[in-house]
Design a protein around this motif. Structure first.
Motif, PDB file in Angstrom:
ATOM      1  N   TRP A 212      58.722  47.487 -22.391  1.00 47.18           N
ATOM      2  CA  TRP A 212      57.430  47.948 -22.922  1.00 47.18           C
ATOM      3  C   TRP A 212      56.972  47.133 -24.128  1.00 47.18           C
ATOM      4  O   TRP A 212      55.763  46.941 -24.331  1.00 47.18           O
ATOM      5  N   LYS A 213      57.914  46.636 -24.936  1.00 46.02           N
ATOM      6  CA  LYS A 213      57.512  45.912 -26.152  1.00 46.02           C
ATOM      7  C   LYS A 213      56.792  44.607 -25.801  1.00 46.02           C
ATOM      8  O   LYS A 213      55.961  44.129 -26.572  1.00 46.02           O
ATOM      9  N   LEU A 214      57.125  44.034 -24.650  1.00 48.12           N
ATOM     10  CA  LEU A 214      56.453  42.793 -24.250  1.00 48.12           C
ATOM     11  C   LEU A 214      54.949  43.020 -24.062  1.00 48.12           C
ATOM     12  O   LEU A 214      54.140  42.123 -24.307  1.00 48.12           O
ATOM     13  N   MET A 215      54.578  44.223 -23.636  1.00 46.04           N
ATOM     14  CA  MET A 215      53.153  44.546 -23.469  1.00 46.04           C
ATOM     15  C   MET A 215      52.472  44.663 -24.829  1.00 46.04           C
ATOM     16  O   MET A 215      51.384  44.125 -25.045  1.00 46.04           O
ATOM     17  N   PHE A 216      53.138  45.353 -25.740  1.00 43.54           N
ATOM     18  CA  PHE A 216      52.570  45.512 -27.077  1.00 43.54           C
ATOM     19  C   PHE A 216      52.456  44.143 -27.759  1.00 43.54           C
ATOM     20  O   PHE A 216      51.446  43.824 -28.375  1.00 43.54           O
ATOM     21  N   GLU A 217      53.484  43.351 -27.630  1.00 40.98           N
ATOM     22  CA  GLU A 217      53.482  42.004 -28.222  1.00 40.98           C
ATOM     23  C   GLU A 217      52.355  41.156 -27.640  1.00 40.98           C
ATOM     24  O   GLU A 217      51.714  40.380 -28.351  1.00 40.98           O
ATOM     25  N   ASN A 218      52.149  41.304 -26.342  1.00 37.83           N
ATOM     26  CA  ASN A 218      51.125  40.511 -25.657  1.00 37.83           C
ATOM     27  C   ASN A 218      49.745  40.710 -26.287  1.00 37.83           C
ATOM     28  O   ASN A 218      48.969  39.758 -26.457  1.00 37.83           O
ATOM     29  N   ILE A 219      49.458  41.948 -26.676  1.00 40.74           N
ATOM     30  CA  ILE A 219      48.139  42.251 -27.243  1.00 40.74           C
ATOM     31  C   ILE A 219      48.113  41.959 -28.746  1.00 40.74           C
ATOM     32  O   ILE A 219      47.081  42.031 -29.396  1.00 40.74           O
ATOM     33  N   LYS A 220      49.250  41.601 -29.316  1.00 39.07           N
ATOM     34  CA  LYS A 220      49.306  41.181 -30.717  1.00 39.07           C
ATOM     35  C   LYS A 220      49.433  39.657 -30.816  1.00 39.07           C
ATOM     36  O   LYS A 220      49.716  39.124 -31.881  1.00 39.07           O
ATOM     37  N   ASP A 221      49.223  38.976 -29.708  1.00 42.93           N
ATOM     38  CA  ASP A 221      49.544  37.556 -29.582  1.00 42.93           C
ATOM     39  C   ASP A 221      48.317  36.745 -29.141  1.00 42.93           C
ATOM     40  O   ASP A 221      48.132  36.475 -27.964  1.00 42.93           O
ATOM     41  N   VAL A 371      53.347  37.220 -16.469  1.00 42.68           N
ATOM     42  CA  VAL A 371      54.249  36.580 -17.442  1.00 42.68           C
ATOM     43  C   VAL A 371      55.217  37.573 -18.073  1.00 42.68           C
ATOM     44  O   VAL A 371      56.316  37.190 -18.469  1.00 42.68           O
ATOM     45  N   ILE A 372      54.821  38.844 -18.147  1.00 41.12           N
ATOM     46  CA  ILE A 372      55.770  39.836 -18.674  1.00 41.12           C
ATOM     47  C   ILE A 372      56.963  39.965 -17.725  1.00 41.12           C
ATOM     48  O   ILE A 372      58.115  40.030 -18.153  1.00 41.12           O
ATOM     49  N   LYS A 373      56.696  39.978 -16.438  1.00 44.80           N
ATOM     50  CA  LYS A 373      57.805  39.986 -15.461  1.00 44.80           C
ATOM     51  C   LYS A 373      58.656  38.718 -15.609  1.00 44.80           C
ATOM     52  O   LYS A 373      59.896  38.787 -15.628  1.00 44.80           O
ATOM     53  N   LEU A 374      58.002  37.564 -15.738  1.00 40.51           N
ATOM     54  CA  LEU A 374      58.756  36.313 -15.871  1.00 40.51           C
ATOM     55  C   LEU A 374      59.585  36.303 -17.161  1.00 40.51           C
ATOM     56  O   LEU A 374      60.706  35.786 -17.183  1.00 40.51           O
ATOM     57  N   ALA A 375      59.019  36.887 -18.226  1.00 35.23           N
ATOM     58  CA  ALA A 375      59.762  36.963 -19.490  1.00 35.23           C
ATOM     59  C   ALA A 375      61.013  37.823 -19.302  1.00 35.23           C
ATOM     60  O   ALA A 375      62.117  37.434 -19.685  1.00 35.23           O
ATOM     61  N   GLN A 376      60.842  39.008 -18.699  1.00 32.52           N
ATOM     62  CA  GLN A 376      62.002  39.892 -18.490  1.00 32.52           C
ATOM     63  C   GLN A 376      63.045  39.202 -17.603  1.00 32.52           C
ATOM     64  O   GLN A 376      64.247  39.250 -17.896  1.00 32.52           O
ATOM     65  N   ASP A 377      62.577  38.564 -16.530  1.00 31.84           N
ATOM     66  CA  ASP A 377      63.498  37.846 -15.623  1.00 31.84           C
ATOM     67  C   ASP A 377      64.264  36.755 -16.365  1.00 31.84           C
ATOM     68  O   ASP A 377      65.439  36.518 -16.100  1.00 31.84           O
ATOM     69  N   GLY A 378      63.586  36.090 -17.286  1.00 26.06           N
ATOM     70  CA  GLY A 378      64.192  34.956 -17.969  1.00 26.06           C
ATOM     71  C   GLY A 378      65.079  35.346 -19.131  1.00 26.06           C
ATOM     72  O   GLY A 378      66.085  34.695 -19.393  1.00 26.06           O
ATOM     73  N   LEU A 379      64.722  36.412 -19.848  1.00 26.79           N
ATOM     74  CA  LEU A 379      65.512  36.758 -21.035  1.00 26.79           C
ATOM     75  C   LEU A 379      66.696  37.665 -20.702  1.00 26.79           C
ATOM     76  O   LEU A 379      67.724  37.631 -21.396  1.00 26.79           O
ATOM     77  N   LYS A 380      66.591  38.449 -19.648  1.00 25.79           N
ATOM     78  CA  LYS A 380      67.630  39.448 -19.343  1.00 25.79           C
ATOM     79  C   LYS A 380      69.037  38.837 -19.184  1.00 25.79           C
ATOM     80  O   LYS A 380      70.007  39.403 -19.691  1.00 25.79           O
TER      81      LYS A 380
END
Ligand SMILES: [Fe+2]
Length: 421
Positions: A212-221, A371-380
């Motif tokens: 969920w934080k990736l979504m919040f970050e996305n709108i702060k970015d 990109v949020i999915k790609l971020a989770q896939d890449g960082l996990k």
């Protein structure tokens, strides 16, 4: 247990199977923060169900006595309703008897709520009113003499309404909503919610396989917005060479990206924007025929209100995006598109047309889900590594441009306080 009660924290970091987050480091974000189940549980307890006002709906969705809607605060199901006097109430959708999520509709009208399991019945204030076989059958069984209905109501939440927007908190002692929002964010909140009656024009929901934080970050970015979104940069809706601001509140928890629309012309300042396609044209220009309607010159304001709300105003498409975490690896994003009761037909149509930019399948927002999915896939698979957030320096102050990650760092400043991490 009161979900707002902080648990002991001194041993929390030590209990995690990862290297600690360096003290006072905001330009590095450890990836275990996005994947760890214990971190997620603590976020639900401290952030969503602690001292915060979570967005839960619009007043216009439950206009009359007996109207209710169901939603979640964090991962906890709740009901928001109007009692017989039309007053707003909110309580956990969680039977006091055996914990059943008793209300299954998304919205409706009720005079009472009855759990399907053993038919315990509650009124619209969440008070327990009936327990079948309470006095037993044929003199046998039943509840003890001293069983007190008044001690077994539904877990209440505090409710706040401001200009038609509903917020709820599990912390019954939380400060008033406007104090929580702060002056700067209040100005921009009231820019959209100016007291006029709202009218919902559509919903969209999606399950995004990311934290969920990736979504919040996305709108702060704002840094990403000018690079990732072909549609925004090509048609000048949001671009790094435009007059822009990034603003926060005193705590850093709420944030604002503010900008003014430019043109499709490439300039010496846009040479890094590979996605700017000066040769693209729209087949139907009506997709982007914005009209000025707000009190200042900003044409886009994206507001994040801790912990779960994004207020989107891009041209004339306005929507609430509600973040509903499902676990470390997934959240539901629930969109409510609206206009005003006094919009004319042309404006309503314009808002609906522009909503094609921003929704579960939006021409712009679809890029973010991906990109949020790609971020989770890449960082996990790399919990021991960390993100680098140094764009615009390492500080957490307001900025007058888009080339910065300041609002993400500010978010984590407050996050670390609340999480004691
Ligand atoms: Fe984006």
């Amino acid at each position: 247990m009161n979900p707002g009660t902080p648990s002991s924290s001194s041993s929390f970091q030590a209990s995690l199977p990862h290297a600690p987050w360096a003290a006072a480091e905001l330009s590095r974000i450890p990836y275990w923060l996005y994947t760890d189940q214990a971190v997620f549980a603590r976020e639900m307890e401290r952030i969503f169900c602690g001292r915060s006002w979570a967005y839960v709906g619009l007043a216009v969705e439950i206009p009359q006595a007996g109207d209710y809607l169901t939603t979640t605060v964090g991962n906890r199901p709740i009901i928001v309703c109007r009692n017989r006097d039309g007053e707003l109430r909110a309580f956990a959708n969680h039977c006091a008897h055996r914990g059943v999520k008793f209300c299954r509709q998304r919205s409706g009208k009720a005079t009472r709520f009855t759990c399907p399991y053993h038919q315990w019945t509650y009124d619209l204030n969440g008070d327990l009113k009936g327990v079948p076989f309470r006095a037993g059958v044929k003199g046998q069984g039943g509840m003890p003499e001293d069983f007190d209905l008044s001690q077994h109501g539904l877990t209440p939440l505090k409710v706040a309404e401001h200009h038609g927007v509903l917020f709820a908190s599990f912390d019954l002692s939380i400060e008033p909503f406007l104090d929580y929002l702060g002056d700067t964010n209040r100005y921009y909140f009231e820019r959209v919610f100016d007291g006029r009656e709202l009218r919902v024009i559509g919903y969209s929901r999606q399950l995004i396989p990311g934290n969920w934080k990736l979504m919040f970050e996305n709108i702060k970015d704002p840094y990403h917005a000018s690079l990732l979104h072909v549609f925004l940069v090509t048609f000048g809706l949001f671009r790094a060479d435009q007059e822009s601001q990034v603003k926060m509140d005193d705590t850093g928890r709420h944030g604002l990206l503010i900008s003014r629309r430019g043109t499709q012309q490439a300039t010496e300042h846009t040479k890094d924007i590979a996605n700017l396609r000066a040769d693209f044209t729209l087949r139907d220009a009506r997709l982007l025929d914005p009209v000025k309607e707000f009190k200042d010159s900003a044409t886009v304001v994206m507001q994040t209100i801790w912990p779960n709300l994004i207020v989107q105003q891009q041209s004339n498409t306005i929507a609430m995006r509600q973040i509903q975490p499902r676990g470390p690896d997934a959240f539901e994003l629930s969109w409510t598109f609206f206009g005003y009761e006094d919009d004319d037909e042309a404006m309503r149509t314009r808002r609906l047309r522009q909503a094609n930019l921003m929704s579960a399948s939006g021409l712009v927002s679809g890029d973010d889900s991906e990109v949020i999915k790609l971020a989770q896939d890449g960082l996990k698979p790399y919990p021991e590594r960390e993100a680098v957030l140094e764009m615009g320096g390492r500080g957490t102050h307001d900025e007058e441009h888009m080339v910065t990650e300041t609002a993400i760092r500010a978010f984590y400043k407050y996050y670390r306080e609340v999480m004691e991490l």
